[in-house]
Write an enzyme that holds these catalytic residues in place. Structure first.
Site, PDB file in Angstrom:
ATOM      1  N   PRO A  11       0.787  -1.229   0.000  1.00  0.00           N
ATOM      2  CA  PRO A  11       0.000   0.000   0.000  1.00  0.00           C
ATOM      3  C   PRO A  11       0.822   1.284   0.000  1.00  0.00           C
ATOM      4  O   PRO A  11       1.834   1.393   0.691  1.00  0.00           O
ATOM      5  CB  PRO A  11      -0.836  -0.103   1.284  1.00  0.00           C
ATOM      6  CG  PRO A  11      -0.235  -1.193   2.078  1.00  0.00           C
ATOM      7  CD  PRO A  11       0.472  -2.108   1.115  1.00  0.00           C
ATOM      8  N   ASN A  12       0.321   2.214  -0.780  1.00  0.00           N
ATOM      9  CA  ASN A  12       0.844   3.579  -0.919  1.00  0.00           C
ATOM     10  C   ASN A  12       2.092   3.679  -1.783  1.00  0.00           C
ATOM     11  O   ASN A  12       2.522   4.781  -2.116  1.00  0.00           O
ATOM     12  CB  ASN A  12       1.087   4.238   0.449  1.00  0.00           C
ATOM     13  CG  ASN A  12      -0.200   4.358   1.246  1.00  0.00           C
ATOM     14  OD1 ASN A  12      -1.166   4.930   0.753  1.00  0.00           O
ATOM     15  ND2 ASN A  12      -0.242   3.789   2.438  1.00  0.00           N
ATOM     16  N   ARG A  19       5.380  11.734  -3.590  1.00  0.00           N
ATOM     17  CA  ARG A  19       5.184  12.301  -2.251  1.00  0.00           C
ATOM     18  C   ARG A  19       6.376  11.903  -1.363  1.00  0.00           C
ATOM     19  O   ARG A  19       7.022  10.890  -1.629  1.00  0.00           O
ATOM     20  CB  ARG A  19       3.906  11.728  -1.586  1.00  0.00           C
ATOM     21  CG  ARG A  19       2.618  12.034  -2.293  1.00  0.00           C
ATOM     22  CD  ARG A  19       2.058  13.394  -1.911  1.00  0.00           C
ATOM     23  NE  ARG A  19       0.726  13.605  -2.486  1.00  0.00           N
ATOM     24  CZ  ARG A  19       0.458  13.935  -3.747  1.00  0.00           C
ATOM     25  NH1 ARG A  19       1.458  14.075  -4.596  1.00  0.00           N
ATOM     26  NH2 ARG A  19      -0.771  14.103  -4.167  1.00  0.00           N
ATOM     27  N   TYR A  24      11.507   8.615   0.704  1.00  0.00           N
ATOM     28  CA  TYR A  24      11.458   7.538  -0.290  1.00  0.00           C
ATOM     29  C   TYR A  24      12.128   7.866  -1.625  1.00  0.00           C
ATOM     30  O   TYR A  24      12.174   7.018  -2.516  1.00  0.00           O
ATOM     31  CB  TYR A  24       9.993   7.122  -0.513  1.00  0.00           C
ATOM     32  CG  TYR A  24       9.329   6.616   0.750  1.00  0.00           C
ATOM     33  CD1 TYR A  24       9.758   5.432   1.351  1.00  0.00           C
ATOM     34  CD2 TYR A  24       8.304   7.326   1.364  1.00  0.00           C
ATOM     35  CE1 TYR A  24       9.181   4.972   2.523  1.00  0.00           C
ATOM     36  CE2 TYR A  24       7.705   6.872   2.538  1.00  0.00           C
ATOM     37  CZ  TYR A  24       8.154   5.696   3.113  1.00  0.00           C
ATOM     38  OH  TYR A  24       7.582   5.232   4.266  1.00  0.00           O
ATOM     39  N   ASN A  75       8.141  -5.728  -1.433  1.00  0.00           N
ATOM     40  CA  ASN A  75       8.092  -4.664  -0.430  1.00  0.00           C
ATOM     41  C   ASN A  75       6.638  -4.600   0.036  1.00  0.00           C
ATOM     42  O   ASN A  75       5.800  -3.970  -0.624  1.00  0.00           O
ATOM     43  CB  ASN A  75       8.531  -3.319  -1.017  1.00  0.00           C
ATOM     44  CG  ASN A  75       8.538  -2.230   0.044  1.00  0.00           C
ATOM     45  OD1 ASN A  75       8.014  -2.420   1.151  1.00  0.00           O
ATOM     46  ND2 ASN A  75       9.110  -1.086  -0.280  1.00  0.00           N
ATOM     47  N   ALA A  78       3.344  -1.171   4.604  1.00  0.00           N
ATOM     48  CA  ALA A  78       2.822  -1.247   5.973  1.00  0.00           C
ATOM     49  C   ALA A  78       2.370  -2.661   6.354  1.00  0.00           C
ATOM     50  O   ALA A  78       2.392  -3.023   7.544  1.00  0.00           O
ATOM     51  CB  ALA A  78       1.671  -0.267   6.139  1.00  0.00           C
ATOM     52  N   GLU A  99      12.989  -9.649   0.581  1.00  0.00           N
ATOM     53  CA  GLU A  99      12.183  -8.541   1.119  1.00  0.00           C
ATOM     54  C   GLU A  99      12.976  -7.245   0.983  1.00  0.00           C
ATOM     55  O   GLU A  99      14.159  -7.200   1.345  1.00  0.00           O
ATOM     56  CB  GLU A  99      11.875  -8.831   2.594  1.00  0.00           C
ATOM     57  CG  GLU A  99      11.067  -7.759   3.288  1.00  0.00           C
ATOM     58  CD  GLU A  99      10.793  -8.119   4.764  1.00  0.00           C
ATOM     59  OE1 GLU A  99      11.214  -9.225   5.211  1.00  0.00           O
ATOM     60  OE2 GLU A  99      10.192  -7.286   5.458  1.00  0.00           O
ATOM     61  N   HIS A 101      12.939  -2.997   1.745  1.00  0.00           N
ATOM     62  CA  HIS A 101      12.382  -1.749   2.281  1.00  0.00           C
ATOM     63  C   HIS A 101      13.256  -0.602   1.807  1.00  0.00           C
ATOM     64  O   HIS A 101      14.486  -0.669   1.936  1.00  0.00           O
ATOM     65  CB  HIS A 101      12.327  -1.772   3.811  1.00  0.00           C
ATOM     66  CG  HIS A 101      11.420  -2.845   4.312  1.00  0.00           C
ATOM     67  ND1 HIS A 101      10.059  -2.719   4.274  1.00  0.00           N
ATOM     68  CD2 HIS A 101      11.687  -4.080   4.779  1.00  0.00           C
ATOM     69  CE1 HIS A 101       9.514  -3.840   4.726  1.00  0.00           C
ATOM     70  NE2 HIS A 101      10.482  -4.682   5.042  1.00  0.00           N
ATOM     71  N   ARG A 108      13.559   3.804  12.238  1.00  0.00           N
ATOM     72  CA  ARG A 108      12.291   4.533  12.298  1.00  0.00           C
ATOM     73  C   ARG A 108      11.505   4.124  13.550  1.00  0.00           C
ATOM     74  O   ARG A 108      12.065   3.595  14.501  1.00  0.00           O
ATOM     75  CB  ARG A 108      11.519   4.291  10.989  1.00  0.00           C
ATOM     76  CG  ARG A 108      12.319   4.777   9.760  1.00  0.00           C
ATOM     77  CD  ARG A 108      11.552   4.636   8.476  1.00  0.00           C
ATOM     78  NE  ARG A 108      10.385   5.514   8.447  1.00  0.00           N
ATOM     79  CZ  ARG A 108       9.460   5.478   7.487  1.00  0.00           C
ATOM     80  NH1 ARG A 108       9.582   4.618   6.474  1.00  0.00           N
ATOM     81  NH2 ARG A 108       8.432   6.295   7.528  1.00  0.00           N
TER      82      ARG A 108
HETATM   83  O1  CA2 Z   1      10.718   1.640   3.609  1.00  0.00           O
HETATM   84  C1  CA2 Z   1       9.860   0.983   3.019  1.00  0.00           C
HETATM   85  O2  CA2 Z   1       9.993   0.573   1.880  1.00  0.00           O
HETATM   86  C2  CA2 Z   1       8.513   0.703   3.710  1.00  0.00           C
HETATM   87  O3  CA2 Z   1       8.118  -0.616   3.375  1.00  0.00           O
HETATM   88  C3  CA2 Z   1       7.549   1.725   3.143  1.00  0.00           C
HETATM   89  C4  CA2 Z   1       6.167   1.687   3.804  1.00  0.00           C
HETATM   90  C5  CA2 Z   1       6.289   1.722   5.318  1.00  0.00           C
HETATM   91  O4  CA2 Z   1       4.998   1.531   5.893  1.00  0.00           O
HETATM   92  C6  CA2 Z   1       7.235   0.658   5.841  1.00  0.00           C
HETATM   93  O5  CA2 Z   1       7.322   0.775   7.253  1.00  0.00           O
HETATM   94  C7  CA2 Z   1       8.608   0.799   5.228  1.00  0.00           C
HETATM   95  C8  CA2 Z   1       5.327   2.885   3.356  1.00  0.00           C
HETATM   96  C9  CA2 Z   1       5.164   2.981   1.879  1.00  0.00           C
HETATM   97  C10 CA2 Z   1       4.579   4.303   1.578  1.00  0.00           C
HETATM   98  O6  CA2 Z   1       5.022   4.680   0.312  1.00  0.00           O
HETATM   99  C11 CA2 Z   1       4.988   5.995  -0.013  1.00  0.00           C
HETATM  100  C12 CA2 Z   1       5.763   6.369  -1.066  1.00  0.00           C
HETATM  101  C13 CA2 Z   1       5.811   7.696  -1.421  1.00  0.00           C
HETATM  102  C14 CA2 Z   1       5.059   8.616  -0.741  1.00  0.00           C
HETATM  103  C15 CA2 Z   1       4.272   8.241   0.312  1.00  0.00           C
HETATM  104  C16 CA2 Z   1       4.229   6.901   0.683  1.00  0.00           C
END
Ligand code: CA2
Length: 145
Positions: A11-12, A19, A24, A75, A78, A99, A101, A108
């Site tokens: 997700p996201n 964003r 990221y 990946n 969340a 996996e 991240h 974090r």
């Molecule tokens: O660091 C990572 O790749 C995470 O898997 C990213 C997740 C986060 O919940 C994990 O704890 C770590 C969040 C992905 C959100 O992706 C976005 C990308 C751009 C802008 C906003 C959110």
């Protein structure tokens, strides 16, 4: 014939590059797919990158991978920290699972420090930015040689 690698994103991550670039980075998922396709050329791997904001859809992508992929790079975003369903699905997959991240989840908030998926993953990359996906592809080449 090339071996297929599924690159699954939770997700996201569709917002990648659009964003929160301070966490990221500026690359999009389309850039990730291009970089992974390039990294897969030498070891003879092809890639299919998929993203979903829905847990059940990610489970179904993993089921699809059982029939159509030699390895999975995931990946789970969340869902890493919450999803026994994704862990169970990955446990039914016979090939290598890596996996990724983008951020260093250990630097974090405490709730990001545990990943259910890590109990199945053959390797984990965190904190290398989007380059982590291409590094995982490189290692996939070694695992599937
Ligand atoms: O660091 C990572 O790749 C995470 O898997 C990213 C997740 C986060 O919940 C994990 O704890 C770590 C969040 C992905 C959100 O992706 C976005 C990308 C751009 C802008 C906003 C959110």
């Amino acid at each position: 014939m090339s071996k297929m690698i599924y690159i699954l994103n939770g997700p996201n991550l569709n917002l990648l590059g659009k964003r929160e670039p301070e966490i990221y980075g500026h690359d999009t998922l389309a850039d990730v797919e291009t970089n992974c396709a390039e990294a897969g050329k030498r070891p003879g791997l092809s890639v299919k990158l998929l993203q979903s904001n829905h847990e059940g859809e990610l489970v179904e992508m993993i089921h699809d991978a059982r029939e159509n992929a030699a390895g999975i790079i995931i990946n789970p975003a969340a869902y890493s920290h919450t999803s026994v369903a994704i862990l169970d699905a990955l446990n039914t997959f016979e090939g290598p699972v890596l996996e990724v991240h983008i951020s260093n989840i250990h630097k974090r908030e405490a709730f990001r420090h545990h990943s259910y998926v890590s109990a199945r993953a053959d390797g984990v990359i965190a904190g290398f930015g989007v380059n982590g996906y291409a590094l995982a592809m490189q290692h996939m080449g070694t695992l599937l040689a």
